[in-house]
Design a protein around this motif. Structure first.
Motif, PDB file in Angstrom:
ATOM      1  N   PHE A  24       0.998  -1.371  -0.040  1.00 24.10           N
ATOM      2  CA  PHE A  24       0.219   0.389   0.106  1.00 24.10           C
ATOM      3  C   PHE A  24       1.035   1.087   0.421  1.00 24.10           C
ATOM      4  O   PHE A  24      -0.007   1.799  -0.627  1.00 24.10           O
ATOM      5  CB  PHE A  24      -0.718   0.262   0.980  1.00 24.10           C
ATOM      6  N   VAL A  25       1.443   1.316   0.590  1.00 20.42           N
ATOM      7  CA  VAL A  25       2.580   1.814   0.775  1.00 20.42           C
ATOM      8  C   VAL A  25       3.649   2.708  -0.604  1.00 20.42           C
ATOM      9  O   VAL A  25       3.758   3.595  -0.936  1.00 20.42           O
ATOM     10  CB  VAL A  25       4.105   2.141   2.116  1.00 20.42           C
ATOM     11  N   GLY A  26       3.586   1.316  -1.140  1.00 23.20           N
ATOM     12  CA  GLY A  26       4.589   0.961  -2.473  1.00 23.20           C
ATOM     13  C   GLY A  26       3.325   2.071  -3.707  1.00 23.20           C
ATOM     14  O   GLY A  26       3.959   3.061  -4.292  1.00 23.20           O
ATOM     15  N   LYS A  27       1.873   1.573  -3.320  1.00 24.36           N
ATOM     16  CA  LYS A  27       1.497   1.966  -4.539  1.00 24.36           C
ATOM     17  C   LYS A  27       1.039   3.666  -4.199  1.00 24.36           C
ATOM     18  O   LYS A  27       1.368   4.474  -5.482  1.00 24.36           O
ATOM     19  CB  LYS A  27      -0.394   1.454  -4.472  1.00 24.36           C
ATOM     20  N   LYS A  28       1.202   4.368  -3.156  1.00 24.19           N
ATOM     21  CA  LYS A  28       0.558   5.494  -2.706  1.00 24.19           C
ATOM     22  C   LYS A  28       2.244   6.313  -3.434  1.00 24.19           C
ATOM     23  O   LYS A  28       1.328   7.452  -4.185  1.00 24.19           O
ATOM     24  CB  LYS A  28       0.456   5.607  -1.449  1.00 24.19           C
ATOM     25  N   ASN A  29       3.064   5.928  -2.734  1.00 26.97           N
ATOM     26  CA  ASN A  29       4.374   6.457  -3.660  1.00 26.97           C
ATOM     27  C   ASN A  29       4.306   6.390  -4.707  1.00 26.97           C
ATOM     28  O   ASN A  29       5.005   7.491  -5.801  1.00 26.97           O
ATOM     29  CB  ASN A  29       5.533   5.937  -2.979  1.00 26.97           C
ATOM     30  N   LEU A  30       3.748   5.173  -5.791  1.00 32.33           N
ATOM     31  CA  LEU A  30       3.462   5.402  -6.908  1.00 32.33           C
ATOM     32  C   LEU A  30       3.231   5.877  -7.602  1.00 32.33           C
ATOM     33  O   LEU A  30       3.166   6.788  -8.877  1.00 32.33           O
ATOM     34  CB  LEU A  30       3.436   3.431  -7.737  1.00 32.33           C
ATOM     35  N   ASP A  31       1.837   6.174  -7.257  1.00 29.74           N
ATOM     36  CA  ASP A  31       0.566   7.089  -7.223  1.00 29.74           C
ATOM     37  C   ASP A  31       1.048   8.443  -7.605  1.00 29.74           C
ATOM     38  O   ASP A  31       1.131   8.918  -8.649  1.00 29.74           O
ATOM     39  CB  ASP A  31      -0.673   7.352  -6.553  1.00 29.74           C
ATOM     40  N   LYS A  32       1.962   8.780  -6.188  1.00 22.28           N
ATOM     41  CA  LYS A  32       2.435  10.061  -6.934  1.00 22.28           C
ATOM     42  C   LYS A  32       3.599  10.331  -7.711  1.00 22.28           C
ATOM     43  O   LYS A  32       3.846  11.557  -8.376  1.00 22.28           O
ATOM     44  CB  LYS A  32       2.916  10.673  -5.220  1.00 22.28           C
ATOM     45  N   ARG A  78       6.812  -2.686  17.191  1.00 18.47           N
ATOM     46  CA  ARG A  78       7.158  -2.292  16.758  1.00 18.47           C
ATOM     47  C   ARG A  78       7.385  -2.445  15.185  1.00 18.47           C
ATOM     48  O   ARG A  78       7.188  -0.482  14.963  1.00 18.47           O
ATOM     49  CB  ARG A  78       8.861  -3.167  16.804  1.00 18.47           C
ATOM     50  N   ALA A  79       6.997  -3.055  14.347  1.00 19.50           N
ATOM     51  CA  ALA A  79       6.704  -2.945  13.736  1.00 19.50           C
ATOM     52  C   ALA A  79       5.308  -2.291  13.533  1.00 19.50           C
ATOM     53  O   ALA A  79       5.229  -1.292  12.003  1.00 19.50           O
ATOM     54  CB  ALA A  79       6.183  -4.970  13.419  1.00 19.50           C
ATOM     55  N   THR A  80       4.563  -2.420  13.751  1.00 16.62           N
ATOM     56  CA  THR A  80       3.031  -1.553  14.328  1.00 16.62           C
ATOM     57  C   THR A  80       3.452   0.125  14.100  1.00 16.62           C
ATOM     58  O   THR A  80       2.380   0.614  13.905  1.00 16.62           O
ATOM     59  CB  THR A  80       2.029  -1.988  15.693  1.00 16.62           C
ATOM     60  N   SER A  81       4.418   0.341  15.899  1.00 16.72           N
ATOM     61  CA  SER A  81       4.194   1.128  15.669  1.00 16.72           C
ATOM     62  C   SER A  81       5.148   2.151  14.661  1.00 16.72           C
ATOM     63  O   SER A  81       4.842   3.054  14.237  1.00 16.72           O
ATOM     64  CB  SER A  81       5.297   1.621  17.066  1.00 16.72           C
ATOM     65  N   ARG A  82       6.319   1.816  14.386  1.00 18.31           N
ATOM     66  CA  ARG A  82       6.620   1.867  12.387  1.00 18.31           C
ATOM     67  C   ARG A  82       5.904   2.093  11.424  1.00 18.31           C
ATOM     68  O   ARG A  82       5.775   3.080  10.864  1.00 18.31           O
ATOM     69  CB  ARG A  82       7.275   1.022  12.075  1.00 18.31           C
ATOM     70  N   MET A  83       4.874   1.370  11.127  1.00 19.49           N
ATOM     71  CA  MET A  83       4.010   1.205   9.896  1.00 19.49           C
ATOM     72  C   MET A  83       3.234   2.649  10.176  1.00 19.49           C
ATOM     73  O   MET A  83       2.326   3.301   9.373  1.00 19.49           O
ATOM     74  CB  MET A  83       2.889   0.051   9.438  1.00 19.49           C
ATOM     75  N   THR A  84       2.511   2.331  12.187  1.00 20.53           N
ATOM     76  CA  THR A  84       1.819   3.822  11.912  1.00 20.53           C
ATOM     77  C   THR A  84       2.093   4.775  11.523  1.00 20.53           C
ATOM     78  O   THR A  84       1.482   6.069  11.091  1.00 20.53           O
ATOM     79  CB  THR A  84       1.465   4.001  13.371  1.00 20.53           C
ATOM     80  N   GLU A  85       3.626   5.601  11.926  1.00 21.48           N
ATOM     81  CA  GLU A  85       3.913   6.284  11.112  1.00 21.48           C
ATOM     82  C   GLU A  85       3.648   7.047  10.105  1.00 21.48           C
ATOM     83  O   GLU A  85       3.615   7.582   9.475  1.00 21.48           O
ATOM     84  CB  GLU A  85       5.585   6.633  12.551  1.00 21.48           C
ATOM     85  N   ILE A  86       4.493   5.379   9.364  1.00 19.28           N
ATOM     86  CA  ILE A  86       4.320   5.537   8.367  1.00 19.28           C
ATOM     87  C   ILE A  86       3.238   5.964   7.123  1.00 19.28           C
ATOM     88  O   ILE A  86       2.880   7.086   6.235  1.00 19.28           O
ATOM     89  CB  ILE A  86       4.863   4.088   7.892  1.00 19.28           C
ATOM     90  N   PHE A  87       2.002   5.524   7.428  1.00 19.89           N
ATOM     91  CA  PHE A  87       0.927   5.602   7.088  1.00 19.89           C
ATOM     92  C   PHE A  87      -0.020   7.000   7.356  1.00 19.89           C
ATOM     93  O   PHE A  87      -0.245   7.629   6.797  1.00 19.89           O
ATOM     94  CB  PHE A  87      -0.294   4.739   8.194  1.00 19.89           C
ATOM     95  N   ARG A  88       0.821   7.545   8.835  1.00 21.32           N
ATOM     96  CA  ARG A  88      -0.195   9.200   9.209  1.00 21.32           C
ATOM     97  C   ARG A  88       1.411  10.170   8.236  1.00 21.32           C
ATOM     98  O   ARG A  88       0.872  10.856   7.625  1.00 21.32           O
ATOM     99  CB  ARG A  88       0.697   9.056  10.502  1.00 21.32           C
ATOM    100  N   GLY A  89       2.204   9.248   8.007  1.00 14.27           N
ATOM    101  CA  GLY A  89       3.151  10.966   6.179  1.00 14.27           C
ATOM    102  C   GLY A  89       2.578  10.609   5.343  1.00 14.27           C
ATOM    103  O   GLY A  89       2.869  11.919   4.577  1.00 14.27           O
ATOM    104  N   LEU A  90       1.308   9.098   4.708  1.00 13.95           N
ATOM    105  CA  LEU A  90       1.034   9.509   3.619  1.00 13.95           C
ATOM    106  C   LEU A  90      -0.835  10.040   4.035  1.00 13.95           C
ATOM    107  O   LEU A  90      -1.396   9.620   3.107  1.00 13.95           O
ATOM    108  CB  LEU A  90       0.917   8.489   3.131  1.00 13.95           C
ATOM    109  N   TYR A 132      -8.650  -2.343   4.655  1.00 11.27           N
ATOM    110  CA  TYR A 132      -7.720  -3.894   4.812  1.00 11.27           C
ATOM    111  C   TYR A 132      -7.205  -2.848   5.627  1.00 11.27           C
ATOM    112  O   TYR A 132      -6.767  -3.370   7.427  1.00 11.27           O
ATOM    113  CB  TYR A 132      -7.638  -4.358   4.230  1.00 11.27           C
ATOM    114  N   PHE A 133      -6.047  -1.966   5.886  1.00  9.65           N
ATOM    115  CA  PHE A 133      -5.303  -1.425   6.339  1.00  9.65           C
ATOM    116  C   PHE A 133      -5.851  -0.074   7.237  1.00  9.65           C
ATOM    117  O   PHE A 133      -5.533   0.373   8.194  1.00  9.65           O
ATOM    118  CB  PHE A 133      -4.205  -0.724   5.440  1.00  9.65           C
ATOM    119  N   CYS A 134      -7.072   0.448   6.614  1.00 14.16           N
ATOM    120  CA  CYS A 134      -7.817   1.856   7.514  1.00 14.16           C
ATOM    121  C   CYS A 134      -8.998   1.581   7.942  1.00 14.16           C
ATOM    122  O   CYS A 134      -9.156   2.573   9.042  1.00 14.16           O
ATOM    123  CB  CYS A 134      -7.491   2.693   6.267  1.00 14.16           C
ATOM    124  N   GLN A 135      -9.962   0.727   7.751  1.00 17.83           N
ATOM    125  CA  GLN A 135     -11.314   0.619   8.046  1.00 17.83           C
ATOM    126  C   GLN A 135     -11.372  -0.613   9.142  1.00 17.83           C
ATOM    127  O   GLN A 135     -12.777  -0.860   9.351  1.00 17.83           O
ATOM    128  CB  GLN A 135     -11.843   0.543   6.497  1.00 17.83           C
TER     129      GLN A 135
END
Length: 217
Positions: A24-32, A78-90, A132-135
């Protein structure tokens, strides 16, 4: 290869799983990256299946339970905290509630969508990731899949999902053709030869577009 607009066409084949946050992160960055390059290029993005957890149960299991068992509680936090931060950045909220499980039905639906236009397929993939990831929705749930298909304008979803064997062979063919030689996702192949892996930032995709265009692929 050029399109009707005279711009070079950049074809992007993406191997992905619908329960992979980096996809999902890759898709959002590809879209940009595509948005920032649309004056130069026209794009065709095609999504292909990958199974991170091929033996995951069809009926689903709580995400938190599944990933705590898979990675251990410390690594999970750890992984959850990191993904939360990365998603927030998007501009997204990472939601670890709800179920995870087998993704075959979502891949059957994405493969069906590809026959109805890659824009529709792209819209469906985005909707499923959001679900899946946001709802906190389970993408093994038939109604969730039907709602996503309706939103993306996909026809024939109900008929497909009624028959658990329909489209499975095609998903398997796609898997063998595009994803058998890779060990992780997301994996991007640009114009058939330039490869990128992981949730790359937009400028890396943009550089790859330029290389692919110069390469005349």
């Amino acid at each position: 290869m050029a399109s009707d607009t005279g711009k070079k066409i950049i074809q992007i084949d993406v191997s992905s799983d619908t329960v992979c946050p980096w996809c999902f992160v890759g898709k959002k960055n590809l879209d940009k990256a595509m948005e920032q390059s649309k004056d130069k290029f026209d794009f065709e993005v095609r999504w292909h299946p990958f199974f991170l957890n091929p033996d995951a149960p069809k009926e689903g299991i709580m995400k938190s339970d599944f990933y705590k068992t898979k990675f251990g509680p410390v690594q999970f936090e750890r992984a959850t905290s990191r993904m939360t931060e990365i998603f927030r950045g998007l501009g997204l909220e990472y939601d670890m509630s709800g179920l995870t499980g087998n993704t075959m039905d979502s891949h059957r639906l994405i493969t069906l969508a590809g026959h109805q236009g890659y824009d529709k397929q792209n819209a469906l993939v985005d909707e499923l990731f959001q679900n899946y990831f946001c709802q906190g929705k389970y993408i093994g749930d038939k109604q969730v899949l039907l709602d996503a298909a309706r939103k993306a304008g996909i026809e024939g979803a109900e008929e497909l999902l009624e028959d658990p064997s329909k489209g499975v062979d095609e998903v398997q063919e796609e898997l063998n053709k595009y994803s058998s030689g890779i060990s992780g996702v997301p994996h991007f192949v640009i114009n058939g030869k330039y490869q990128l892996s992981g949730g790359q930032p937009p400028h890396i995709f943009m550089r790859a577009f330029e290389m692919a265009a110069k390469g005349g692929a």
